[in-house]
Scaffold this active site. Sequence first.
Site, PDB file in Angstrom:
ATOM      1  CE  LYS A 191      -1.509   2.911   2.569  1.00 25.06           C
ATOM      2  NZ  LYS A 191      -1.328   3.991   1.585  1.00 25.06           N
ATOM      3  N   PRO A 192       1.155   1.799  -1.189  1.00 29.03           N
ATOM      4  CG  PRO A 192       1.198   2.437  -3.437  1.00 29.03           C
ATOM      5  CD  PRO A 192       0.640   1.394  -2.511  1.00 29.03           C
ATOM      6  N   GLY A 245       7.141   5.134   7.683  1.00 30.26           N
ATOM      7  CA  GLY A 245       6.414   6.400   7.655  1.00 30.26           C
ATOM      8  C   GLY A 245       6.635   7.158   8.952  1.00 30.26           C
ATOM      9  CD  GLU A 267      13.256   0.534   9.228  1.00 28.04           C
ATOM     10  OE1 GLU A 267      13.810   1.574   9.630  1.00 28.04           O
ATOM     11  OE2 GLU A 267      13.776  -0.585   9.341  1.00 28.04           O
ATOM     12  CG  LEU A 268       8.268   4.297  13.207  1.00 27.50           C
ATOM     13  CD1 LEU A 268       7.724   4.244  14.623  1.00 27.50           C
ATOM     14  CD2 LEU A 268       7.141   4.164  12.193  1.00 27.50           C
ATOM     15  NE  ARG A 295      20.344   9.270  -0.274  1.00 29.08           N
ATOM     16  CZ  ARG A 295      19.723   8.518   0.641  1.00 29.08           C
ATOM     17  NH1 ARG A 295      19.653   8.923   1.900  1.00 29.08           N
ATOM     18  NH2 ARG A 295      19.200   7.368   0.315  1.00 29.08           N
TER      19      ARG A 295
HETATM   20  P1  NAD Z   1       2.929   8.974   6.879  1.00 28.34           P
HETATM   21  O1  NAD Z   1       3.116   8.275   8.172  1.00 28.34           O
HETATM   22  O2  NAD Z   1       1.976  10.088   6.816  1.00 28.34           O
HETATM   23  O3  NAD Z   1       2.445   7.935   5.759  1.00 28.34           O
HETATM   24  C1  NAD Z   1       3.155   6.765   5.491  1.00 28.34           C
HETATM   25  C2  NAD Z   1       2.203   5.726   4.917  1.00 28.34           C
HETATM   26  O4  NAD Z   1       1.214   5.422   5.898  1.00 28.34           O
HETATM   27  C3  NAD Z   1       1.452   6.169   3.666  1.00 28.34           C
HETATM   28  O5  NAD Z   1       1.336   5.074   2.804  1.00 28.34           O
HETATM   29  C4  NAD Z   1       0.090   6.551   4.215  1.00 28.34           C
HETATM   30  O6  NAD Z   1      -0.958   6.394   3.276  1.00 28.34           O
HETATM   31  C5  NAD Z   1      -0.074   5.535   5.325  1.00 28.34           C
HETATM   32  N1  NAD Z   1      -0.999   5.939   6.377  1.00 28.34           N
HETATM   33  C6  NAD Z   1      -1.259   7.191   6.834  1.00 28.34           C
HETATM   34  N2  NAD Z   1      -2.172   7.136   7.833  1.00 28.34           N
HETATM   35  C7  NAD Z   1      -2.480   5.823   8.009  1.00 28.34           C
HETATM   36  C8  NAD Z   1      -3.348   5.138   8.897  1.00 28.34           C
HETATM   37  N3  NAD Z   1      -4.078   5.778   9.800  1.00 28.34           N
HETATM   38  N4  NAD Z   1      -3.410   3.789   8.805  1.00 28.34           N
HETATM   39  C9  NAD Z   1      -2.670   3.124   7.902  1.00 28.34           C
HETATM   40  N5  NAD Z   1      -1.830   3.727   7.034  1.00 28.34           N
HETATM   41  C10 NAD Z   1      -1.733   5.063   7.093  1.00 28.34           C
HETATM   42  O7  NAD Z   1       4.390   9.374   6.419  1.00 28.34           O
HETATM   43  P2  NAD Z   1       4.835  10.163   5.105  1.00 28.34           P
HETATM   44  O8  NAD Z   1       4.503  11.596   5.294  1.00 28.34           O
HETATM   45  O9  NAD Z   1       4.326   9.471   3.890  1.00 28.34           O
HETATM   46  O10 NAD Z   1       6.410   9.940   5.120  1.00 28.34           O
HETATM   47  C11 NAD Z   1       7.288  10.715   5.831  1.00 28.34           C
HETATM   48  C12 NAD Z   1       7.680  10.043   7.119  1.00 28.34           C
HETATM   49  O11 NAD Z   1       8.242   8.755   6.845  1.00 28.34           O
HETATM   50  C13 NAD Z   1       8.743  10.793   7.873  1.00 28.34           C
HETATM   51  O12 NAD Z   1       8.440  10.803   9.250  1.00 28.34           O
HETATM   52  C14 NAD Z   1      10.005   9.965   7.614  1.00 28.34           C
HETATM   53  O13 NAD Z   1      11.013  10.104   8.598  1.00 28.34           O
HETATM   54  C15 NAD Z   1       9.462   8.592   7.586  1.00 28.34           C
HETATM   55  N6  NAD Z   1      10.375   7.686   6.885  1.00 28.34           N
HETATM   56  C16 NAD Z   1      11.075   6.786   7.633  1.00 28.34           C
HETATM   57  C17 NAD Z   1      11.987   5.949   7.011  1.00 28.34           C
HETATM   58  C18 NAD Z   1      12.765   4.938   7.799  1.00 28.34           C
HETATM   59  O14 NAD Z   1      13.325   4.035   7.174  1.00 28.34           O
HETATM   60  N7  NAD Z   1      12.851   5.029   9.106  1.00 28.34           N
HETATM   61  C19 NAD Z   1      12.180   6.036   5.630  1.00 28.34           C
HETATM   62  C20 NAD Z   1      11.449   6.971   4.903  1.00 28.34           C
HETATM   63  C21 NAD Z   1      10.537   7.799   5.553  1.00 28.34           C
END
Ligand code: NAD
Length: 494
Positions: A191-192, A245, A267-268, A295
Amino acid sequence: MKSSNNYLLPACSANPVREIPTDLLIGEQWRAGAEGRRIDVINPSTGELLTSVADATIKDGIQAIDAAAQAATGWAATPPRKRAELLRTCFERMVAHSEWLAQLISLENGKALADAKSEVLYAAEFFRWYAEEAVRLEGEVSVSPSGANRIVVMYQPIGIALLITPWNFPAAMATRKIAPALAAGCTCILKPAEETPLTAYAVAQIMLEAGIPPGVVNVITTSDPAAVVKAMLHEGRIRKLSFTGSTEVGRLLLREAADTVVNSSMELGGNAPFLVFEDANIEEAIAGAMIAKMRNGGEACTAANRFYIQRGVYEQFTKQLVARMGAVKLGEGCSPETGCGALINRAAVEKIELLVADAVKRGARVLLGGSAPTRPGFFYPPTVLADVPAGAEILKQEIFGPVAALVPFDSIDEAVQLANDTEYGLVSYIYTGDLKTGLRISERLESGMIALNRGLVSDAAAPFGGVKQSGLGREGSHHGIREFTEAKYIAVEW
Ligand code: NAD
Protein backbone atom coordinates in the site's frame (compact mmCIF):
# COMPACT_ATOMS: atom_id res chain seq x y z
CA MET A 1 -3.35 -8.89 -17.55
CA LYS A 2 -3.28 -5.42 -19.07
CA SER A 3 -4.49 -2.30 -17.32
CA SER A 4 -7.02 -0.31 -19.31
CA ASN A 5 -6.34 2.94 -17.45
CA ASN A 6 -2.75 3.84 -18.19
CA TYR A 7 -0.79 7.03 -17.56
CA LEU A 8 1.36 7.86 -20.57
CA LEU A 9 4.79 8.81 -19.28
CA PRO A 10 6.39 11.10 -21.90
CA ALA A 11 9.37 9.74 -23.83
CA CYS A 12 12.73 10.48 -22.17
CA SER A 13 16.37 9.85 -23.20
CA ALA A 14 16.28 6.81 -25.46
CA ASN A 15 13.02 5.54 -23.97
CA PRO A 16 9.74 5.69 -25.88
CA VAL A 17 6.45 6.70 -24.22
CA ARG A 18 5.77 4.24 -21.38
CA GLU A 19 2.34 3.17 -20.20
CA ILE A 20 2.07 3.11 -16.40
CA PRO A 21 -0.93 1.28 -14.89
CA THR A 22 -3.13 3.37 -12.61
CA ASP A 23 -5.50 0.64 -11.45
CA LEU A 24 -5.25 -1.65 -8.43
CA LEU A 25 -3.19 -4.80 -8.92
CA ILE A 26 -5.13 -7.65 -7.32
CA GLY A 27 -4.08 -11.17 -8.29
CA GLU A 28 -3.67 -11.17 -12.04
CA GLN A 29 -5.97 -8.24 -12.66
CA TRP A 30 -5.41 -4.54 -12.94
CA ARG A 31 -8.78 -3.14 -12.00
CA ALA A 32 -10.76 -0.19 -10.67
CA GLY A 33 -11.73 0.09 -7.01
CA ALA A 34 -15.10 -1.39 -5.98
CA GLU A 35 -16.76 2.04 -5.93
CA GLY A 36 -15.00 3.40 -9.02
CA ARG A 37 -13.50 6.42 -7.23
CA ARG A 38 -10.11 7.90 -8.20
CA ILE A 39 -7.29 9.69 -6.31
CA ASP A 40 -5.60 12.70 -7.96
CA VAL A 41 -1.83 12.57 -8.37
CA ILE A 42 -0.23 16.03 -8.35
CA ASN A 43 3.10 17.10 -9.84
CA PRO A 44 4.76 19.00 -6.91
CA SER A 45 6.98 20.97 -9.32
CA THR A 46 3.94 22.68 -10.86
CA GLY A 47 1.06 21.99 -8.49
CA GLU A 48 -0.82 20.60 -11.51
CA LEU A 49 -2.67 17.32 -11.94
CA LEU A 50 -0.56 14.51 -13.43
CA THR A 51 -3.20 11.79 -13.52
CA SER A 52 -5.39 9.81 -11.13
CA VAL A 53 -5.26 6.28 -9.70
CA ALA A 54 -7.89 3.84 -8.48
CA ASP A 55 -9.13 4.33 -4.93
CA ALA A 56 -9.45 1.03 -3.02
CA THR A 57 -12.27 0.37 -0.56
CA ILE A 58 -12.24 -2.09 2.34
CA LYS A 59 -13.75 -4.69 -0.03
CA ASP A 60 -10.77 -4.26 -2.40
CA GLY A 61 -8.36 -4.59 0.51
CA ILE A 62 -9.92 -7.91 1.53
CA GLN A 63 -9.84 -9.12 -2.08
CA ALA A 64 -6.13 -8.29 -2.18
CA ILE A 65 -5.70 -10.55 0.87
CA ASP A 66 -7.68 -13.28 -0.98
CA ALA A 67 -5.28 -12.98 -3.92
CA ALA A 68 -2.19 -13.08 -1.69
CA ALA A 69 -3.65 -16.08 0.19
CA GLN A 70 -4.32 -17.95 -3.05
CA ALA A 71 -0.73 -17.50 -4.21
CA ALA A 72 0.83 -18.17 -0.78
CA THR A 73 1.19 -21.96 -0.79
CA GLY A 74 2.62 -22.10 -4.30
CA TRP A 75 5.10 -19.29 -3.65
CA ALA A 76 6.27 -20.73 -0.31
CA ALA A 77 6.83 -24.09 -2.07
CA THR A 78 8.75 -22.52 -4.98
CA PRO A 79 12.39 -23.61 -4.61
CA PRO A 80 14.56 -20.84 -3.15
CA ARG A 81 16.81 -20.95 -6.22
CA LYS A 82 13.82 -20.24 -8.46
CA ARG A 83 12.66 -17.37 -6.22
CA ALA A 84 16.22 -16.04 -6.29
CA GLU A 85 16.36 -16.14 -10.09
CA LEU A 86 13.08 -14.26 -10.39
CA LEU A 87 14.30 -11.58 -7.95
CA ARG A 88 17.54 -11.32 -9.91
CA THR A 89 15.51 -10.73 -13.08
CA CYS A 90 13.58 -7.97 -11.25
CA PHE A 91 16.95 -6.35 -10.44
CA GLU A 92 18.13 -6.54 -14.03
CA ARG A 93 14.86 -5.17 -15.41
CA MET A 94 14.72 -2.35 -12.92
CA VAL A 95 18.25 -1.26 -13.84
CA ALA A 96 17.40 -1.54 -17.55
CA HIS A 97 14.35 0.70 -16.97
CA SER A 98 16.11 3.11 -14.62
CA GLU A 99 15.91 6.18 -16.90
CA TRP A 100 12.15 6.35 -17.24
CA LEU A 101 11.56 5.14 -13.68
CA ALA A 102 13.67 8.07 -12.43
CA GLN A 103 11.68 10.46 -14.57
CA LEU A 104 8.43 9.07 -13.16
CA ILE A 105 9.66 9.43 -9.56
CA SER A 106 10.79 12.97 -10.24
CA LEU A 107 7.41 13.85 -11.76
CA GLU A 108 5.22 12.57 -8.94
CA ASN A 109 7.57 13.28 -6.02
CA GLY A 110 9.28 16.48 -7.19
CA LYS A 111 12.84 15.37 -6.38
CA ALA A 112 15.80 16.24 -8.60
CA LEU A 113 16.43 13.74 -11.41
CA ALA A 114 19.88 12.89 -10.03
CA ASP A 115 18.30 11.96 -6.68
CA ALA A 116 15.64 9.93 -8.49
CA LYS A 117 18.30 8.05 -10.48
CA SER A 118 20.23 7.17 -7.31
CA GLU A 119 17.00 6.03 -5.74
CA VAL A 120 16.17 3.65 -8.60
CA LEU A 121 19.62 2.02 -8.39
CA TYR A 122 19.37 1.78 -4.60
CA ALA A 123 15.87 0.29 -4.96
CA ALA A 124 17.04 -2.27 -7.54
CA GLU A 125 19.87 -3.29 -5.22
CA PHE A 126 17.34 -4.81 -2.78
CA PHE A 127 16.24 -7.23 -5.51
CA ARG A 128 19.86 -8.22 -6.15
CA TRP A 129 20.72 -8.53 -2.46
CA TYR A 130 17.66 -10.63 -1.61
CA ALA A 131 18.13 -12.80 -4.71
CA GLU A 132 21.41 -13.70 -3.02
CA GLU A 133 19.85 -14.10 0.46
CA ALA A 134 16.91 -16.27 -0.71
CA VAL A 135 19.17 -19.33 -0.97
CA ARG A 136 20.96 -18.70 2.34
CA LEU A 137 18.13 -18.84 4.86
CA GLU A 138 19.78 -21.30 7.19
CA GLY A 139 18.36 -23.05 10.25
CA GLU A 140 19.99 -24.42 13.42
CA VAL A 141 20.58 -27.82 14.97
CA SER A 142 21.86 -28.36 18.50
CA VAL A 143 22.06 -30.97 21.22
CA SER A 144 19.80 -30.32 24.21
CA PRO A 145 21.81 -29.83 27.43
CA SER A 146 20.42 -33.13 28.82
CA GLY A 147 21.51 -34.97 25.69
CA ALA A 148 18.05 -36.56 25.51
CA ASN A 149 16.91 -34.78 22.37
CA ARG A 150 18.00 -32.67 19.44
CA ILE A 151 16.83 -29.09 18.85
CA VAL A 152 16.03 -28.34 15.21
CA VAL A 153 15.07 -24.78 14.26
CA MET A 154 13.83 -23.86 10.79
CA TYR A 155 12.88 -20.43 9.48
CA GLN A 156 9.58 -20.51 7.61
CA PRO A 157 7.73 -17.75 5.71
CA ILE A 158 5.74 -15.75 8.25
CA GLY A 159 2.66 -15.50 6.00
CA ILE A 160 0.87 -12.75 4.13
CA ALA A 161 2.64 -9.41 4.53
CA LEU A 162 1.06 -5.96 4.40
CA LEU A 163 3.68 -3.42 3.33
CA ILE A 164 2.94 0.29 3.84
CA THR A 165 5.33 2.85 2.37
CA PRO A 166 5.83 6.66 2.37
CA TRP A 167 6.18 9.07 -0.55
CA ASN A 168 9.78 10.20 -0.01
CA PHE A 169 11.48 7.14 -1.57
CA PRO A 170 8.57 5.58 -3.47
CA ALA A 171 10.69 2.91 -5.22
CA ALA A 172 13.30 2.09 -2.57
CA MET A 173 10.92 1.85 0.39
CA ALA A 174 8.79 -0.58 -1.65
CA THR A 175 11.62 -2.87 -2.80
CA ARG A 176 13.27 -2.79 0.66
CA LYS A 177 10.14 -4.63 1.86
CA ILE A 178 8.96 -6.61 -1.20
CA ALA A 179 12.35 -8.21 -1.95
CA PRO A 180 12.97 -9.76 1.51
CA ALA A 181 9.29 -10.78 1.80
CA LEU A 182 9.44 -12.66 -1.50
CA ALA A 183 12.89 -14.08 -0.77
CA ALA A 184 11.54 -15.52 2.50
CA GLY A 185 8.62 -17.12 0.64
CA CYS A 186 5.85 -14.68 1.63
CA THR A 187 3.24 -13.14 -0.64
CA CYS A 188 2.37 -9.50 -0.05
CA ILE A 189 0.14 -6.50 -0.50
CA LEU A 190 1.85 -3.16 -1.01
CA LYS A 191 0.00 0.00 0.00
CA PRO A 192 2.03 2.97 -1.26
CA ALA A 193 1.48 6.59 -0.21
CA GLU A 194 -1.37 8.41 -1.97
CA GLU A 195 1.08 11.09 -3.17
CA THR A 196 3.34 8.71 -5.15
CA PRO A 197 1.35 5.68 -6.31
CA LEU A 198 2.61 5.58 -9.93
CA THR A 199 6.10 4.41 -8.98
CA ALA A 200 4.63 1.51 -7.00
CA TYR A 201 2.48 0.43 -9.95
CA ALA A 202 5.46 0.75 -12.29
CA VAL A 203 7.63 -1.43 -10.00
CA ALA A 204 4.83 -4.04 -9.82
CA GLN A 205 4.49 -3.96 -13.61
CA ILE A 206 8.24 -4.60 -13.97
CA MET A 207 8.00 -7.48 -11.47
CA LEU A 208 5.19 -9.14 -13.44
CA GLU A 209 7.19 -8.72 -16.65
CA ALA A 210 10.12 -10.38 -14.85
CA GLY A 211 7.95 -13.45 -14.22
CA ILE A 212 6.79 -13.00 -10.61
CA PRO A 213 3.55 -15.05 -10.49
CA PRO A 214 0.22 -13.20 -10.15
CA GLY A 215 -0.97 -12.77 -6.56
CA VAL A 216 2.54 -12.84 -5.10
CA VAL A 217 2.63 -9.04 -5.21
CA ASN A 218 -0.61 -7.04 -5.02
CA VAL A 219 -0.81 -3.24 -4.93
CA ILE A 220 -3.66 -1.10 -3.64
CA THR A 221 -3.91 2.66 -3.29
CA THR A 222 -6.55 4.24 -1.09
CA SER A 223 -7.64 7.68 0.03
CA ASP A 224 -8.75 6.18 3.34
CA PRO A 225 -5.73 4.21 4.61
CA ALA A 226 -6.95 4.33 8.23
CA ALA A 227 -10.17 2.41 7.49
CA VAL A 228 -8.82 0.06 4.81
CA VAL A 229 -5.66 -0.92 6.71
CA LYS A 230 -7.56 -1.35 9.98
CA ALA A 231 -10.06 -3.70 8.31
CA MET A 232 -7.26 -5.66 6.65
CA LEU A 233 -5.36 -6.08 9.93
CA HIS A 234 -8.46 -7.06 11.87
CA GLU A 235 -9.58 -9.57 9.23
CA GLY A 236 -7.07 -12.08 10.59
CA ARG A 237 -5.03 -13.40 7.64
CA ILE A 238 -2.30 -10.72 7.57
CA ARG A 239 0.61 -12.11 9.63
CA LYS A 240 3.18 -9.37 9.04
CA LEU A 241 2.91 -5.59 9.00
CA SER A 242 5.94 -3.75 7.70
CA PHE A 243 5.50 0.01 7.87
CA THR A 244 7.70 2.94 6.88
CA GLY A 245 6.41 6.40 7.66
CA SER A 246 5.87 8.87 10.46
CA THR A 247 6.18 7.94 14.13
CA GLU A 248 2.64 9.21 14.67
CA VAL A 249 1.09 6.75 12.19
CA GLY A 250 3.47 4.00 13.34
CA ARG A 251 2.15 4.28 16.91
CA LEU A 252 -1.41 4.09 15.65
CA LEU A 253 -0.67 0.99 13.55
CA LEU A 254 1.02 -0.77 16.46
CA ARG A 255 -2.24 -0.34 18.37
CA GLU A 256 -4.26 -1.72 15.42
CA ALA A 257 -1.88 -4.66 15.00
CA ALA A 258 -2.26 -5.56 18.67
CA ASP A 259 -5.86 -6.76 18.22
CA THR A 260 -4.86 -9.65 15.96
CA VAL A 261 -1.27 -9.86 17.32
CA VAL A 262 0.33 -9.13 13.95
CA ASN A 263 4.12 -9.21 13.91
CA SER A 264 5.16 -5.60 13.14
CA SER A 265 8.27 -3.83 11.86
CA MET A 266 8.35 -0.05 12.05
CA GLU A 267 10.73 2.29 10.18
CA LEU A 268 9.72 5.66 11.58
CA GLY A 269 10.85 9.27 11.76
CA GLY A 270 14.30 10.66 12.57
CA ASN A 271 15.98 13.78 13.92
CA ALA A 272 19.60 13.08 13.03
CA PRO A 273 22.42 14.98 14.75
CA PHE A 274 25.50 15.81 12.64
CA LEU A 275 28.54 16.22 14.94
CA VAL A 276 31.74 17.88 13.74
CA PHE A 277 34.77 17.85 16.07
CA GLU A 278 37.71 20.22 15.88
CA ASP A 279 40.07 17.47 14.67
CA ALA A 280 37.83 16.62 11.68
CA ASN A 281 38.80 17.20 8.07
CA ILE A 282 36.44 20.11 7.39
CA GLU A 283 36.40 19.68 3.59
CA GLU A 284 35.25 16.10 4.08
CA ALA A 285 32.74 17.13 6.75
CA ILE A 286 31.23 19.65 4.34
CA ALA A 287 31.04 17.06 1.57
CA GLY A 288 29.31 14.67 4.02
CA ALA A 289 26.98 17.41 5.23
CA MET A 290 25.88 18.16 1.67
CA ILE A 291 24.87 14.51 1.20
CA ALA A 292 23.32 14.12 4.65
CA LYS A 293 21.33 17.37 4.32
CA MET A 294 20.64 17.82 0.63
CA ARG A 295 20.07 14.26 -0.62
CA ASN A 296 16.44 14.10 -1.70
CA GLY A 297 16.13 17.82 -0.93
CA GLY A 298 16.22 17.01 2.79
CA GLU A 299 13.11 14.81 2.53
CA ALA A 300 14.78 11.75 4.07
CA CYS A 301 14.29 10.09 7.44
CA THR A 302 18.10 9.98 7.58
CA ALA A 303 18.50 13.70 6.79
CA ALA A 304 20.86 15.62 9.08
CA ASN A 305 18.49 17.81 11.10
CA ARG A 306 20.70 19.32 13.80
CA PHE A 307 24.31 20.34 13.09
CA TYR A 308 26.40 20.47 16.29
CA ILE A 309 29.81 21.97 15.46
CA GLN A 310 32.72 22.29 17.92
CA ARG A 311 33.39 25.96 18.59
CA GLY A 312 36.94 26.06 17.17
CA VAL A 313 35.70 25.14 13.66
CA TYR A 314 32.17 26.55 13.90
CA GLU A 315 32.79 29.66 11.81
CA GLN A 316 34.83 27.86 9.16
CA PHE A 317 32.23 25.07 8.81
CA THR A 318 29.33 27.53 8.71
CA LYS A 319 30.92 29.70 6.02
CA GLN A 320 31.73 26.75 3.78
CA LEU A 321 28.29 25.18 4.24
CA VAL A 322 26.60 28.45 3.28
CA ALA A 323 28.75 28.64 0.13
CA ARG A 324 28.03 25.04 -0.90
CA MET A 325 24.30 25.11 -0.13
CA GLY A 326 23.99 28.53 -1.79
CA ALA A 327 25.33 27.04 -5.03
CA VAL A 328 22.57 24.43 -5.24
CA LYS A 329 19.99 25.28 -7.91
CA LEU A 330 16.34 25.08 -6.89
CA GLY A 331 14.01 23.99 -9.68
CA GLU A 332 11.78 21.46 -11.37
CA GLY A 333 12.97 17.95 -10.62
CA CYS A 334 13.10 16.90 -14.24
CA SER A 335 15.36 19.71 -15.49
CA PRO A 336 18.94 18.45 -15.57
CA GLU A 337 20.54 21.45 -13.80
CA THR A 338 18.25 21.16 -10.73
CA GLY A 339 20.10 20.28 -7.53
CA CYS A 340 17.14 20.67 -5.18
CA GLY A 341 13.61 19.86 -6.36
CA ALA A 342 10.16 20.64 -5.02
CA LEU A 343 8.82 19.50 -1.65
CA ILE A 344 5.94 17.03 -1.71
CA ASN A 345 3.07 19.47 -1.08
CA ARG A 346 2.00 22.87 0.25
CA ALA A 347 1.75 21.56 3.83
CA ALA A 348 5.44 20.60 3.75
CA VAL A 349 6.39 24.16 2.73
CA GLU A 350 4.18 25.65 5.44
CA LYS A 351 5.64 23.37 8.11
CA ILE A 352 9.16 24.55 7.26
CA GLU A 353 8.06 28.18 7.23
CA LEU A 354 6.72 27.76 10.78
CA LEU A 355 9.90 26.01 12.01
CA VAL A 356 12.15 28.70 10.52
CA ALA A 357 9.98 31.53 11.89
CA ASP A 358 10.04 29.97 15.37
CA ALA A 359 13.86 29.60 15.31
CA VAL A 360 14.33 33.19 14.10
CA LYS A 361 11.94 34.53 16.74
CA ARG A 362 14.08 32.81 19.38
CA GLY A 363 17.30 34.38 18.03
CA ALA A 364 18.65 32.15 15.21
CA ARG A 365 20.46 34.00 12.40
CA VAL A 366 19.43 33.35 8.75
CA LEU A 367 22.65 33.07 6.72
CA LEU A 368 21.09 31.66 3.54
CA GLY A 369 17.57 31.34 2.15
CA GLY A 370 14.84 31.60 4.77
CA SER A 371 11.72 32.25 2.72
CA ALA A 372 9.71 30.36 0.12
CA PRO A 373 9.80 31.74 -3.43
CA THR A 374 6.59 32.89 -5.08
CA ARG A 375 6.24 30.48 -7.98
CA PRO A 376 3.96 27.61 -8.89
CA GLY A 377 4.72 24.31 -7.18
CA PHE A 378 5.90 23.59 -3.65
CA PHE A 379 9.40 25.00 -3.17
CA TYR A 380 11.62 26.01 -0.27
CA PRO A 381 15.22 27.12 -0.93
CA PRO A 382 18.42 25.77 0.66
CA THR A 383 18.58 27.55 4.01
CA VAL A 384 21.21 27.84 6.76
CA LEU A 385 20.30 28.98 10.28
CA ALA A 386 23.18 29.70 12.68
CA ASP A 387 23.19 29.87 16.50
CA VAL A 388 19.85 28.12 16.81
CA PRO A 389 18.91 28.35 20.51
CA ALA A 390 17.96 25.37 22.65
CA GLY A 391 14.17 25.12 22.79
CA ALA A 392 13.66 25.95 19.10
CA GLU A 393 11.11 23.61 17.52
CA ILE A 394 13.43 23.00 14.56
CA LEU A 395 15.77 21.07 16.89
CA LYS A 396 12.91 18.86 18.09
CA GLN A 397 10.96 18.06 14.92
CA GLU A 398 11.87 16.46 11.59
CA ILE A 399 12.43 19.38 9.20
CA PHE A 400 12.00 17.29 6.01
CA GLY A 401 13.43 20.00 3.77
CA PRO A 402 16.68 21.73 2.75
CA VAL A 403 17.22 23.63 6.01
CA ALA A 404 20.36 23.22 8.15
CA ALA A 405 20.14 24.29 11.82
CA LEU A 406 23.60 24.98 13.31
CA VAL A 407 24.54 25.03 17.00
CA PRO A 408 28.07 25.37 18.50
CA PHE A 409 29.32 23.10 21.32
CA ASP A 410 32.45 22.94 23.48
CA SER A 411 33.07 19.44 24.88
CA ILE A 412 32.54 15.83 23.81
CA ASP A 413 30.16 15.26 26.73
CA GLU A 414 28.09 18.27 25.72
CA ALA A 415 27.92 17.03 22.09
CA VAL A 416 26.73 13.57 23.18
CA GLN A 417 24.14 15.05 25.53
CA LEU A 418 22.79 17.37 22.80
CA ALA A 419 22.74 14.61 20.18
CA ASN A 420 20.77 12.25 22.45
CA ASP A 421 18.31 14.93 23.52
CA THR A 422 15.51 13.69 21.23
CA GLU A 423 12.75 11.07 21.23
CA TYR A 424 14.13 9.79 17.91
CA GLY A 425 17.11 7.47 17.35
CA LEU A 426 17.52 6.60 13.68
CA VAL A 427 20.96 7.80 12.58
CA SER A 428 23.78 10.04 13.85
CA TYR A 429 26.66 11.50 11.86
CA ILE A 430 30.13 12.01 13.38
CA TYR A 431 33.15 13.74 11.82
CA THR A 432 36.44 13.38 13.69
CA GLY A 433 40.06 12.74 12.73
CA ASP A 434 40.46 10.24 15.57
CA LEU A 435 38.90 6.83 14.94
CA LYS A 436 39.01 5.90 18.62
CA THR A 437 37.08 9.07 19.56
CA GLY A 438 34.62 8.28 16.77
CA LEU A 439 34.03 4.74 18.00
CA ARG A 440 33.76 5.79 21.63
CA ILE A 441 31.18 8.45 20.76
CA SER A 442 29.37 5.94 18.51
CA GLU A 443 28.89 3.68 21.54
CA ARG A 444 27.31 6.52 23.50
CA LEU A 445 24.91 7.78 20.83
CA GLU A 446 21.34 6.52 21.05
CA SER A 447 20.68 5.65 17.42
CA GLY A 448 20.33 2.50 15.37
CA MET A 449 22.89 3.67 12.81
CA ILE A 450 26.05 5.81 12.90
CA ALA A 451 27.76 7.38 9.91
CA LEU A 452 31.41 7.81 10.91
CA ASN A 453 33.15 10.29 8.59
CA ARG A 454 30.46 9.53 5.99
CA GLY A 455 27.35 11.37 4.82
CA LEU A 456 25.35 8.26 3.89
CA VAL A 457 24.33 5.05 5.67
CA SER A 458 21.79 3.55 3.26
CA ASP A 459 23.07 0.23 1.89
CA ALA A 460 21.08 -2.90 0.95
CA ALA A 461 23.77 -5.00 2.64
CA ALA A 462 23.46 -3.24 6.04
CA PRO A 463 20.81 -3.43 8.79
CA PHE A 464 18.78 -0.21 8.50
CA GLY A 465 16.61 0.82 11.43
CA GLY A 466 16.17 2.92 14.51
CA VAL A 467 15.91 2.82 18.30
CA LYS A 468 13.68 4.84 20.64
CA GLN A 469 10.71 6.28 18.71
CA SER A 470 12.40 5.76 15.33
CA GLY A 471 11.17 2.22 15.11
CA LEU A 472 11.31 -1.52 15.62
CA GLY A 473 13.15 -4.08 13.49
CA ARG A 474 15.70 -3.85 10.68
CA GLU A 475 15.54 -3.77 6.90
CA GLY A 476 18.32 -4.76 4.50
CA SER A 477 21.12 -7.30 5.05
CA HIS A 478 20.44 -10.81 6.39
CA HIS A 479 18.46 -9.19 9.24
CA GLY A 480 15.84 -7.96 6.76
CA ILE A 481 14.80 -11.41 5.56
CA ARG A 482 14.40 -12.68 9.14
CA GLU A 483 11.67 -10.05 9.64
CA PHE A 484 9.56 -12.11 7.22
CA THR A 485 10.16 -15.49 8.84
CA GLU A 486 9.01 -17.34 11.91
CA ALA A 487 11.36 -19.65 13.80
CA LYS A 488 9.89 -23.13 14.13
CA TYR A 489 11.44 -25.39 16.75
CA ILE A 490 11.20 -29.17 16.43
CA ALA A 491 12.16 -31.24 19.49
CA VAL A 492 13.51 -34.56 18.23
CA GLU A 493 13.66 -37.50 20.64
CA TRP A 494 17.12 -39.09 20.46
P1 NAD B 1 2.93 8.97 6.88
O1 NAD B 1 3.12 8.27 8.17
O2 NAD B 1 1.98 10.09 6.82
O3 NAD B 1 2.45 7.94 5.76
C1 NAD B 1 3.16 6.77 5.49
C2 NAD B 1 2.20 5.73 4.92
O4 NAD B 1 1.21 5.42 5.90
C3 NAD B 1 1.45 6.17 3.67
O5 NAD B 1 1.34 5.07 2.80
C4 NAD B 1 0.09 6.55 4.21
O6 NAD B 1 -0.96 6.39 3.28
C5 NAD B 1 -0.07 5.54 5.33
N1 NAD B 1 -1.00 5.94 6.38
C6 NAD B 1 -1.26 7.19 6.83
N2 NAD B 1 -2.17 7.14 7.83
C7 NAD B 1 -2.48 5.82 8.01
C8 NAD B 1 -3.35 5.14 8.90
N3 NAD B 1 -4.08 5.78 9.80
N4 NAD B 1 -3.41 3.79 8.81
C9 NAD B 1 -2.67 3.12 7.90
N5 NAD B 1 -1.83 3.73 7.03
C10 NAD B 1 -1.73 5.06 7.09
O7 NAD B 1 4.39 9.37 6.42
P2 NAD B 1 4.83 10.16 5.10
O8 NAD B 1 4.50 11.60 5.29
O9 NAD B 1 4.33 9.47 3.89
O10 NAD B 1 6.41 9.94 5.12
C11 NAD B 1 7.29 10.71 5.83
C12 NAD B 1 7.68 10.04 7.12
O11 NAD B 1 8.24 8.76 6.85
C13 NAD B 1 8.74 10.79 7.87
O12 NAD B 1 8.44 10.80 9.25
C14 NAD B 1 10.01 9.96 7.61
O13 NAD B 1 11.01 10.10 8.60
C15 NAD B 1 9.46 8.59 7.59
N6 NAD B 1 10.37 7.69 6.89
C16 NAD B 1 11.07 6.79 7.63
C17 NAD B 1 11.99 5.95 7.01
C18 NAD B 1 12.77 4.94 7.80
O14 NAD B 1 13.32 4.03 7.17
N7 NAD B 1 12.85 5.03 9.11
C19 NAD B 1 12.18 6.04 5.63
C20 NAD B 1 11.45 6.97 4.90
C21 NAD B 1 10.54 7.80 5.55
